[in-house]
Design a protein around this motif. Sequence first.
Motif, PDB file in Angstrom:
ATOM      1  N   GLU A  36       0.841  -1.185   0.000  1.00 52.36           N
ATOM      2  CA  GLU A  36       0.000   0.000   0.000  1.00 52.36           C
ATOM      3  C   GLU A  36       0.885   1.247   0.000  1.00 52.36           C
ATOM      4  O   GLU A  36       2.069   1.180   0.331  1.00 52.36           O
ATOM      5  CB  GLU A  36      -0.917   0.032   1.227  1.00 52.36           C
ATOM      6  N   SER A  37       0.294   2.355  -0.344  1.00 51.65           N
ATOM      7  CA  SER A  37       1.016   3.612  -0.231  1.00 51.65           C
ATOM      8  C   SER A  37       0.975   4.095   1.211  1.00 51.65           C
ATOM      9  O   SER A  37       0.161   3.642   2.019  1.00 51.65           O
ATOM     10  CB  SER A  37       0.383   4.663  -1.152  1.00 51.65           C
ATOM     11  N   GLN A  81      -2.437   5.452   2.183  1.00 51.37           N
ATOM     12  CA  GLN A  81      -3.459   4.449   2.483  1.00 51.37           C
ATOM     13  C   GLN A  81      -3.301   3.901   3.897  1.00 51.37           C
ATOM     14  O   GLN A  81      -4.282   3.698   4.617  1.00 51.37           O
ATOM     15  CB  GLN A  81      -3.383   3.314   1.458  1.00 51.37           C
ATOM     16  N   THR A  90       6.918   4.244   5.911  1.00 51.67           N
ATOM     17  CA  THR A  90       7.452   4.437   4.573  1.00 51.67           C
ATOM     18  C   THR A  90       6.914   3.353   3.654  1.00 51.67           C
ATOM     19  O   THR A  90       6.646   2.223   4.095  1.00 51.67           O
ATOM     20  CB  THR A  90       8.994   4.402   4.569  1.00 51.67           C
ATOM     21  N   SER A  91       6.746   3.703   2.400  1.00 53.47           N
ATOM     22  CA  SER A  91       6.330   2.749   1.378  1.00 53.47           C
ATOM     23  C   SER A  91       7.530   2.452   0.503  1.00 53.47           C
ATOM     24  O   SER A  91       8.032   3.336  -0.209  1.00 53.47           O
ATOM     25  CB  SER A  91       5.173   3.323   0.550  1.00 53.47           C
TER      26      SER A  91
END
Length: 469
Positions: free
Chosen positions: A137-138, A141, A159-160
């Motif tokens: 997910e980002s 999100q 963090t993504s």
Amino acid sequence: MATRKNTRSRSTNAYRCTECGWTTAKWVGRCGECQSWGTVEEAATGAIAAKTTVASSVQTPAQPIGAVDSTVAQYMSTCNPEFDRVLGGGLVPGAVILMAGEPGVGKSTLLLDVAATFARGKATGKAHNVLYITGEESAAQVKLRADRIGALADTLYLTSETDLGTALAHIEQVIPDLLIIDSVQTLASTDVEGSAGGVTQVREVAASIIAAAKRRNMCTLLVGHVTKEGTIAGPRLLEHLVDVVCQFEGDKHSHIRMLRAIKNRFGPTDEVGCFDMHEDGIAPVTDPSGLFVSRTPHPVAGTCVTVTMEGRRPLLAEVQALLDQSATPQPRRATSGLDSSRISMLLAVLQKRAGFSVGKLDCYISTVGGAKISEPSADLACVIALASAAQDKPLPRKLAVFGEVGLAGEVRAVPGIRQRIAEVGRLGFTHVIVPASPAGVGQVPAGVSVREVASLGEALALLFPNAGN
């Protein structure tokens, strides 16, 4: 004179399964290890490496085991009692925990809640740095979910990222006490061939993360995908490398979730955590017995309460049975939460050993609240519920029953009799029917009457004096 070729340095071609890592010398359509079709691909294997025979210098000398400082591996509570119960007391510094479960069961929600409570540090009195790396997910999100369930903390970093090298750089920058990676199949290393989630990539990612966790004494939680059979995806090496393997279970149509420890190097593997999944997040259920018992105002025929053991925790569950005249030559047998083959066996025992004519009746039997009972201690409760439905006579409201029923009609002892009786007394039940045991039932709670039975006929005679007539 012709020179002799060095066969040890020659590269050879092999075939490897992309699901489990099984290798073979020639191509086959089906993996010989995991039995998957179309997953065996050609993979070049490098030259055979020479054996290491030269000793290197020792950086940390070995010491007597009694001189090892074990205080650095003390449990740290997450302020989530059910999660701590399954882990054996809490998080251990340097431990790597793998959590698997079906999509949508709530793994990310649970871990985000654990990350926030651990970051606040209510149990230890000081805040902890927590790094949450999401690859599915980002960051926006995940932030939306955190707002919804109230999982916000000043020391919770998010963090993504899908690159292993960048993820390790985040660890160097944040220096977390707890690292959460959701999920391990989404990270990939640029130094290793293969796509993210492949056997080679999962092995490399897991080895790098585990090495960083052990070096820094950093607690690590890894989310793992599962296959359609329900097993953890990827090579079995992943389960061997980690310290704890947990399975998060639950029906999507029910709000109850169960967390079980399959492997635990720091505690027992028979503990079960219970959680309530709702729209505002996920909450631990410290006393789940009432969830699996109905609250009808009047006694109903065909219902019986039993006591099951989920790990070392006794749980009350209610069995409901319904018998009706069959409209077809082949009577119907429908079960929910119980083993259908075992119910068929118990119906045969009830008819043959107790004289109940139930073989030509449609049988519907289920548990309350979505509970799943697999242990044989519920046999006696199932038989009594079926007998109650056949006689159309309700059982006493404050009655609980447990015991295993054999094909000869005998009632066999089950483990944890004293714990089950204590749970029954705690919840206000006044009568219990238990298997006869040579060791006895021990001290009985005040106000609880215990009757020991050795056979099915003896148990039915207590409740239905004219049973089978």
